[in-house]
Design a protein around this motif. Sequence first.
Motif, short mmCIF file in Angstrom:
data_model
loop_
_atom_site.label_atom_id
_atom_site.label_comp_id
_atom_site.label_asym_id
_atom_site.label_seq_id
_atom_site.Cartn_x
_atom_site.Cartn_y
_atom_site.Cartn_z
N LEU A 24 -3.31 -1.05 -10.72
CA LEU A 24 -3.67 0.08 -9.86
C LEU A 24 -2.63 0.33 -8.78
CD1 LEU A 24 -7.45 -0.68 -9.20
CD2 LEU A 24 -6.47 0.95 -10.84
N GLY A 25 -2.66 1.54 -8.23
CA GLY A 25 -1.91 1.81 -7.03
C GLY A 25 -0.78 2.82 -7.14
N PHE A 26 0.02 2.84 -6.09
CA PHE A 26 1.13 3.79 -5.97
C PHE A 26 2.43 3.18 -6.49
CE2 PHE A 26 -1.93 5.44 -2.97
CZ PHE A 26 -1.82 6.80 -3.16
N TYR A 27 3.16 4.01 -7.20
CA TYR A 27 4.46 3.63 -7.73
C TYR A 27 5.50 4.66 -7.30
CZ TYR A 27 1.77 0.82 -11.17
OH TYR A 27 0.92 -0.08 -11.78
N ILE A 28 6.74 4.20 -7.22
CA ILE A 28 7.88 5.10 -7.07
C ILE A 28 8.61 5.11 -8.40
CG2 ILE A 28 10.04 5.57 -5.85
CD1 ILE A 28 7.61 5.83 -4.07
N THR A 29 8.84 6.29 -8.94
CA THR A 29 9.54 6.38 -10.22
C THR A 29 11.01 6.04 -10.03
OG1 THR A 29 9.98 8.74 -9.95
CG2 THR A 29 7.94 8.13 -11.07
N GLU A 30 11.55 5.30 -11.00
CA GLU A 30 12.93 4.83 -10.90
C GLU A 30 13.81 5.51 -11.96
OE1 GLU A 30 14.54 2.45 -8.87
OE2 GLU A 30 12.84 2.64 -7.52
N THR A 31 14.67 4.74 -12.56
CA THR A 31 15.63 5.26 -13.54
C THR A 31 15.07 5.20 -14.96
OG1 THR A 31 16.63 3.07 -13.69
CG2 THR A 31 17.61 4.62 -12.13
N THR A 32 15.74 5.85 -15.87
CA THR A 32 15.33 5.89 -17.27
C THR A 32 16.23 4.99 -18.11
OG1 THR A 32 16.73 7.78 -17.77
CG2 THR A 32 14.50 8.25 -17.00
N TYR A 33 15.74 4.66 -19.30
CA TYR A 33 16.54 3.88 -20.25
C TYR A 33 15.95 4.07 -21.64
CZ TYR A 33 12.72 0.46 -20.34
OH TYR A 33 11.50 -0.14 -20.49
N ILE A 36 -1.89 5.52 -9.90
CA ILE A 36 -2.92 5.15 -10.87
C ILE A 36 -4.19 4.83 -10.08
CG2 ILE A 36 -3.66 3.47 -12.58
CD1 ILE A 36 -0.83 3.23 -13.55
N TYR A 37 -5.23 5.62 -10.33
CA TYR A 37 -6.48 5.53 -9.57
C TYR A 37 -7.60 4.91 -10.40
CZ TYR A 37 -10.96 6.97 -7.61
OH TYR A 37 -12.23 6.97 -7.14
N TYR A 38 -8.42 4.13 -9.71
CA TYR A 38 -9.70 3.66 -10.24
C TYR A 38 -10.54 3.33 -9.01
CZ TYR A 38 -13.14 1.14 -13.05
OH TYR A 38 -14.31 0.75 -13.68
N PRO A 39 -11.85 3.61 -9.05
CA PRO A 39 -12.69 3.38 -7.86
C PRO A 39 -12.99 1.90 -7.63
CG PRO A 39 -14.04 4.20 -9.65
CD PRO A 39 -12.62 4.28 -10.13
N ASP A 40 -11.95 1.12 -7.45
CA ASP A 40 -12.09 -0.31 -7.20
C ASP A 40 -12.19 -0.53 -5.69
OD1 ASP A 40 -11.73 -3.22 -8.19
OD2 ASP A 40 -10.23 -3.02 -6.59
N PRO A 41 -13.32 -1.01 -5.20
CA PRO A 41 -13.51 -1.13 -3.74
C PRO A 41 -12.45 -1.98 -3.06
CG PRO A 41 -15.60 -1.44 -4.90
CD PRO A 41 -14.52 -1.43 -5.95
N GLN A 42 -12.05 -3.09 -3.71
CA GLN A 42 -11.07 -3.96 -3.08
C GLN A 42 -9.73 -3.25 -2.91
OE1 GLN A 42 -10.30 -7.61 -5.17
NE2 GLN A 42 -8.92 -8.40 -3.59
N TYR A 43 -9.31 -2.53 -3.95
CA TYR A 43 -8.03 -1.82 -3.84
C TYR A 43 -8.13 -0.70 -2.80
CZ TYR A 43 -4.29 1.45 -4.49
OH TYR A 43 -3.24 2.29 -4.23
#
Length: 257
Positions: free
Chosen positions: A154-163, A237-244
């Motif tokens: 889960l969580g926030f990501y920063i998109t990087e490079t491709t390969y 990426i989202y999900y209703p997880d209380p801890q996150y």
Amino acid sequence: MKKIFVMLSFVMFFATSFHKSEIQPKQNSTVPLKTLPQLSVTNGEKSSKTNNAINAEEIYASINFESINKLNSEVFNKAFLGFNNLKKAGKLDENAHILSICDFSLSSTHKRLWVIDLNEKKVLFNSLVAHGKNTGEEFAQKFSNTESSYQSSLGFYITETTYNGENGYSLKLLGMDKGFNDNALRRAIVMHGADYVSEDFIKTQNRIGRSWGCPAVPRALAEPIINTIKGKNCFFIYYPDPQYLSSSEWLKNQEEM
């Protein structure tokens, strides 16, 4: 003769005793004009709102979801909050405006990935997207940040490079949530295309196929989606997880940070 002398004397007396009055012309009196005070024209304080300060509700209301799956407004609000916090923290470029949102609370048979241009207030892509094989069957249920768990993170990501790798054209993802997805690069959690992410697969299995934790997309859409979101953009990426939801620093309001 005496008579003439008397008359001349009279005339002289009259002339010397009579004085002309000098009539001075009146001087024009000039009254100074009052100097009018200059009016300072102000238009009031300029609005402090900028493109970055427009709130989530206004942007969401402007997005046209006609003919595509509608993104849940609360999910968008959280994604937008994190997007802004990442930008304020310098993790995103100031002019970043592409926000990708994956809602793993939905069935994998739904198009649960949205790629949104915030400047244009437009959905660029709405696609199927896979979760990890140990995250669940049709629905995602379990998440992990552990290597070889074969679960989504889960969580926030920063998109990087491709390969180009075993799964073809792929996009590296840098996890920004400590303890939730910051092992993404080490685990090789990337976006790539997959044949099992398709409507045909759904017809036979009542779900799409599952990855080893990667947010895999349809093979035909992999390249255009990756080329749109690559290079330091926000992916959530989202999900209703209380801890996150209670732990992520990116989901805190500014005064809480």
